[in-house]
Design an enzyme around this catalytic site. Sequence first.
Site, PDB file in Angstrom:
ATOM      1  N   ASP A 166       8.362  40.124  17.487  1.00  0.00           N
ATOM      2  CA  ASP A 166       9.504  40.863  18.041  1.00  0.00           C
ATOM      3  C   ASP A 166      10.726  40.555  17.170  1.00  0.00           C
ATOM      4  O   ASP A 166      10.924  41.182  16.132  1.00  0.00           O
ATOM      5  CB  ASP A 166       9.680  40.431  19.505  1.00  0.00           C
ATOM      6  CG  ASP A 166      10.766  41.192  20.235  1.00  0.00           C
ATOM      7  OD1 ASP A 166      11.288  42.164  19.676  1.00  0.00           O
ATOM      8  OD2 ASP A 166      11.110  40.813  21.369  1.00  0.00           O
ATOM      9  N   LEU A 190       7.845  33.169  14.595  1.00  0.00           N
ATOM     10  CA  LEU A 190       6.983  33.061  13.418  1.00  0.00           C
ATOM     11  C   LEU A 190       7.729  32.526  12.211  1.00  0.00           C
ATOM     12  O   LEU A 190       7.144  31.785  11.413  1.00  0.00           O
ATOM     13  CB  LEU A 190       6.368  34.422  13.096  1.00  0.00           C
ATOM     14  CG  LEU A 190       5.110  34.705  13.886  1.00  0.00           C
ATOM     15  CD1 LEU A 190       4.654  36.123  13.673  1.00  0.00           C
ATOM     16  CD2 LEU A 190       3.999  33.736  13.508  1.00  0.00           C
ATOM     17  N   ASP A 245       0.544  38.552  28.256  1.00  0.00           N
ATOM     18  CA  ASP A 245       0.956  38.482  29.669  1.00  0.00           C
ATOM     19  C   ASP A 245       2.408  38.866  29.903  1.00  0.00           C
ATOM     20  O   ASP A 245       3.193  39.017  28.969  1.00  0.00           O
ATOM     21  CB  ASP A 245       0.773  37.050  30.184  1.00  0.00           C
ATOM     22  CG  ASP A 245       1.911  36.151  29.699  1.00  0.00           C
ATOM     23  OD1 ASP A 245       2.253  36.217  28.493  1.00  0.00           O
ATOM     24  OD2 ASP A 245       2.480  35.411  30.518  1.00  0.00           O
TER      25      ASP A 245
HETATM   26  P1  5GP Z   1       9.833  36.645  18.667  1.00  0.00           P
HETATM   27  O1  5GP Z   1      10.148  35.222  18.352  1.00  0.00           O
HETATM   28  O2  5GP Z   1       9.229  37.405  17.508  1.00  0.00           O
HETATM   29  O3  5GP Z   1      11.027  37.356  19.251  1.00  0.00           O
HETATM   30  O4  5GP Z   1       8.797  36.637  19.848  1.00  0.00           O
HETATM   31  C1  5GP Z   1       7.453  36.512  19.649  1.00  0.00           C
HETATM   32  C2  5GP Z   1       6.779  36.022  20.891  1.00  0.00           C
HETATM   33  O5  5GP Z   1       7.310  36.644  22.056  1.00  0.00           O
HETATM   34  C3  5GP Z   1       5.318  36.359  20.816  1.00  0.00           C
HETATM   35  O6  5GP Z   1       4.608  35.171  20.762  1.00  0.00           O
HETATM   36  C4  5GP Z   1       5.015  37.102  22.055  1.00  0.00           C
HETATM   37  O7  5GP Z   1       4.093  36.345  22.800  1.00  0.00           O
HETATM   38  C5  5GP Z   1       6.311  37.238  22.810  1.00  0.00           C
HETATM   39  N1  5GP Z   1       6.618  38.669  22.940  1.00  0.00           N
HETATM   40  C6  5GP Z   1       7.350  39.450  22.137  1.00  0.00           C
HETATM   41  N2  5GP Z   1       7.372  40.731  22.553  1.00  0.00           N
HETATM   42  C7  5GP Z   1       6.612  40.751  23.660  1.00  0.00           C
HETATM   43  C8  5GP Z   1       6.188  41.801  24.541  1.00  0.00           C
HETATM   44  O8  5GP Z   1       6.483  42.985  24.394  1.00  0.00           O
HETATM   45  N3  5GP Z   1       5.378  41.430  25.559  1.00  0.00           N
HETATM   46  C9  5GP Z   1       4.985  40.126  25.774  1.00  0.00           C
HETATM   47  N4  5GP Z   1       4.225  39.891  26.805  1.00  0.00           N
HETATM   48  N5  5GP Z   1       5.346  39.123  24.956  1.00  0.00           N
HETATM   49  C10 5GP Z   1       6.144  39.436  23.911  1.00  0.00           C
END
Ligand code: 5GP
Length: 171
Positions: free
Chosen positions: A99, A104, A155
């Site tokens: 996202d 990451l 989830d």
């Molecule tokens: P980031 O650090 O890239 O913002 O978030 C990544 C993490 O957030 C991922 O491990 C993922 O599990 C969770 N995440 C991001 N977008 C979503 C989404 O649309 N649905 C769910 N359930 N988890 C998300």
Amino acid sequence: MRPEVLFTSEEIKREVARLAHEISRDYRGRSPLLVGILKGSFVFLADLIRMMDIPVEVDFVILSSYGSGTESSGEVKVIHGLEQSIEGKDVIIVEDIVDSGITLSHFMDDLSTRNPASLRLCVLVDKTARREKDIQIDYMGMQVHDEFVVGYGIDCDEQYRYLPDICQVKD
Ligand code: 5GP
């Protein structure tokens, strides 16, 4: 919240088979270590390795970036780390969704200091709208814009992981 199908189990299967084929082709003759980020990647990783035709090793980490809501907190904690050294290994991180990219980019920065032979990233769902960190996705499944997705291991407050399709949930 009502889940609405975005990608059917058949579409997911086709994408996972394509990724498995690409990784098998690129790592032929080698045995990469696939590092799944729990919990969301467990179904994806389980399907992916069974569609590959090269030997692999598997390890898991638990990172926390989201609390119980649908927005990243911006803070990344390692709840459970790797059980082995990655020095000299071909490492592929397997993640359910990118996202903002914050989770990451922190994790990849950490792994790259541990002298892997190579480090690549495989992501099932690339969520493009809110990217903050520029990260390179080497193996990418599907793209969504800003939808909050669940199902296929992913989830929302521990609900919906069992769904075979990837669905969108709306308030
Ligand atoms: P980031 O650090 O890239 O913002 O978030 C990544 C993490 O957030 C991922 O491990 C993922 O599990 C969770 N995440 C991001 N977008 C979503 C989404 O649309 N649905 C769910 N359930 N988890 C998300």
